[in-house]
Motif scaffolding. Structure first.
Motif, PDB file in Angstrom:
ATOM      1  N   PHE A 164       0.755  -1.451   0.277  1.00 16.77           N
ATOM      2  CA  PHE A 164       0.455  -0.584   0.118  1.00 16.77           C
ATOM      3  C   PHE A 164       0.648   1.517   0.331  1.00 16.77           C
ATOM      4  N   SER A 165       0.357   2.231  -0.432  1.00 19.81           N
ATOM      5  CA  SER A 165       1.266   3.720  -0.360  1.00 19.81           C
ATOM      6  C   SER A 165       0.382   4.723   0.486  1.00 19.81           C
ATOM      7  N   SER A 166       1.596   5.525   1.420  1.00 26.12           N
ATOM      8  CA  SER A 166       1.543   6.534   2.784  1.00 26.12           C
ATOM      9  C   SER A 166       0.580   7.397   1.674  1.00 26.12           C
ATOM     10  N   LYS A 167       0.641   7.338   1.013  1.00 26.55           N
ATOM     11  CA  LYS A 167      -0.563   8.884   0.274  1.00 26.55           C
ATOM     12  C   LYS A 167      -2.153   8.384   0.372  1.00 26.55           C
ATOM     13  N   ILE A 213      -6.017   0.961   6.913  1.00 30.52           N
ATOM     14  CA  ILE A 213      -6.003   1.191   7.952  1.00 30.52           C
ATOM     15  C   ILE A 213      -5.868  -0.573   7.415  1.00 30.52           C
ATOM     16  N   ILE A 214      -6.454  -1.192   7.175  1.00 32.11           N
ATOM     17  CA  ILE A 214      -6.284  -2.346   7.718  1.00 32.11           C
ATOM     18  C   ILE A 214      -6.180  -2.536   5.776  1.00 32.11           C
ATOM     19  N   CYS A 215      -6.058  -3.857   5.709  1.00 30.62           N
ATOM     20  CA  CYS A 215      -5.636  -4.833   4.454  1.00 30.62           C
ATOM     21  C   CYS A 215      -7.198  -5.016   3.943  1.00 30.62           C
ATOM     22  N   LEU A 241      -2.076  -3.390   8.631  1.00 27.84           N
ATOM     23  CA  LEU A 241      -0.594  -2.312   8.294  1.00 27.84           C
ATOM     24  C   LEU A 241       0.791  -2.350   8.663  1.00 27.84           C
ATOM     25  N   GLU A 242       1.448  -2.660   8.019  1.00 28.74           N
ATOM     26  CA  GLU A 242       2.896  -1.684   8.305  1.00 28.74           C
ATOM     27  C   GLU A 242       3.714  -0.858   7.919  1.00 28.74           C
TER      28      GLU A 242
END
Ligand SMILES: *Cc1c(COP(=O)(O)O)cnc(C)c1O
Ligand SMILES: [Zn+2]
Length: 401
Positions: free
Chosen positions: A15-18, A22-24, A31-32
């Motif tokens: 996933f992207s931080s943009k 919250i969850i997959c 997520l981490e």
């Protein structure tokens, strides 16, 4: 801010931080953020915030954003007396009660709020009855964001007021509290509110600093065990990630054994471990004095089980009686913490008795939150005082003590 990658703790989907995930969306697990390595910024120790000191470990954050309330940099207090009494090599307490809102939650709230600001959110929120609510309300106020705090209907005034004082929208929700966490994810999307709940990836990222500080405070000699009172599981995940990142960066040679400590009255993660399960299940009828760690269905329970498992982690639960005794022992060392935090010391005692911690081992306990947060616990202790007239005071002291 720079983009960073996140991975599902279970299926490794990226996933992207943009974007706010919250969850997959494939498997529903936490997520981490990817593991980051870097160098400590040692320019001005007394003038910097934690995010300035550890800026390289937060490449996706503007470390000079001014919403810091001076979180972190908490003391690591040694107790030779308790170490000797329990029969272990050394015992330290990371005193998180000295944070701006008296618990470690502030470390995570700070990073969560900065991520929310970066994504352009003007509204943040949380679902909590305790320390997280207070922390989000405080940082929301400091950051000038509209802040929503959802609590359970019927919550006592004395717990509401320390949240309300910061001026959030405080909403008492009539309905099943257990569902509120999942509801909030939906409500957040519909109303453009970033809910910085217990295991939001960027909250967990904030908890890394706790591990960095322990390393620095012990001159990079990592303790054999780090004991963390665990509820949702965000804190222990963040702390472990912090140690992993310092190892990757060459600051430390080994990882400590992480200890997931719960109250027997609500121990879904410990129970799953003891039963050899890979998944936690809901803990029925939770009941413990350690209210701050009374989550019967912790959202990060599964990643805690699997991550600690790979790291020879320990899982332990202690009774309310053992918790209260530990609260008294800590107070006699000058450390007044809430029952949830005393779970750490009670766990050390138990693990030593069971032979899982040895006589030369070094242990650090995380004292997660302040005793003044839960004054109802006073009832469980025999607290004494006496009365005396001023003109008799000198004689009273002479004759009685
Ligand atoms: C939130 C909290 C915990 C548990 O942390 P998790 O991240 O939910 O595991 C422990 N102690 C105190 C005092 C807390 O407020
Ligand atoms: Zn997944």
């Amino acid at each position: 801010m720079k983009e960073t990658r996140l991975f599902c703790s279970n299926c490794k989907k990226e996933f992207s931080s943009k974007k706010l995930d919250i969850i997959c969306d494939s498997c529903g697990q936490a997520l981490e953020v990817e593991t980051i390595s870097g160098k400590i910024n040692d320019e001005n120790p007394l003038g910097q915030t934690i995010l300035q000191r550890y800026a390289q470990f937060y490449p996706y954050i503007d470390e000079n954003d001014s919403i810091s309330l001076g979180e972190g940099f908490t003391p690591l207090v040694e107790s030779k007396k308790l170490a000797e009494e329990i029969g272990i090599g050394s015992l330290y307490f990371k005193n998180e009660t000295q944070n701006p809102t008296w618990s470690f939650k502030d470390r995570g709230t700070l990073v969560g709020v900065l991520h929310a600001k970066d994504l352009g959110y003007k509204r943040i929120g949380t679902v909590s009855t305790g320390n997280m609510a207070v922390s989000v309300a405080a940082y929301g106020a400091k950051a000038g964001l509209e802040t929503f705090v959802l609590v359970k209907k019927g919550m006592a005034e004395e717990k509401m007021n320390p949240i309300a004082i910061y001026g959030p929208h405080l909403i008492k929700v009539d309905g099943e509290y257990g569902k509120m966490y999942f509801e909030s994810l939906k409500i957040g999307l519909q109303n453009e509110i970033y809910f910085i709940n217990s295991d939001v990836p960027f909250r967990v990222e904030g908890y890394k600093t706790l591990a960095y500080e322990i390393c620095e405070q012990l001159d990079f000699e990592v303790p054999d065990y780090v004991v963390v009172p665990t509820s949702a599981g965000g804190n222990i995940r963040g702390i472990l990630k912090g140690f992993e990142e310092f190892k990757k960066s060459g600051y430390i040679k080994k990882l400590p054994v992480m200890v997931c400590a719960q109250a027997s009255g609500c121990s879904p993660i410990v129970k799953a471990y003891e039963n050899g399960e890979e998944r936690i299940s809901r803990f029925e009828n939770p009941e413990t004095i350690a209210h701050a760690i009374e989550n019967p269905f912790p959202p990060s329970g599964n990643p805690v089980l699997s991550k600690l498992g790979q790291n020879k982690g320990l899982f332990v639960s202690v009774t309310d009686e053992e918790i209260i005794r530990a609260q008294a022992d800590l107070s006699k060392e000058g450390l007044f913490v809430q029952p949830a935090s005393a779970v750490s010391l009670a766990s050390v005692r138990k693990l030593k008795e069971e032979g899982k911690i040895g006589k030369n081992d070094s242990v650090s306990c995380v004292l997660t939150g302040s005793g003044l947060k839960y004054t109802a616990a006073f009832e469980k202790h025999e607290l004494e005082s006496c009365e005396c007239r001023l003109d008799e005071l000198s004689g009273h002291i002479r004759d009685n003590y």
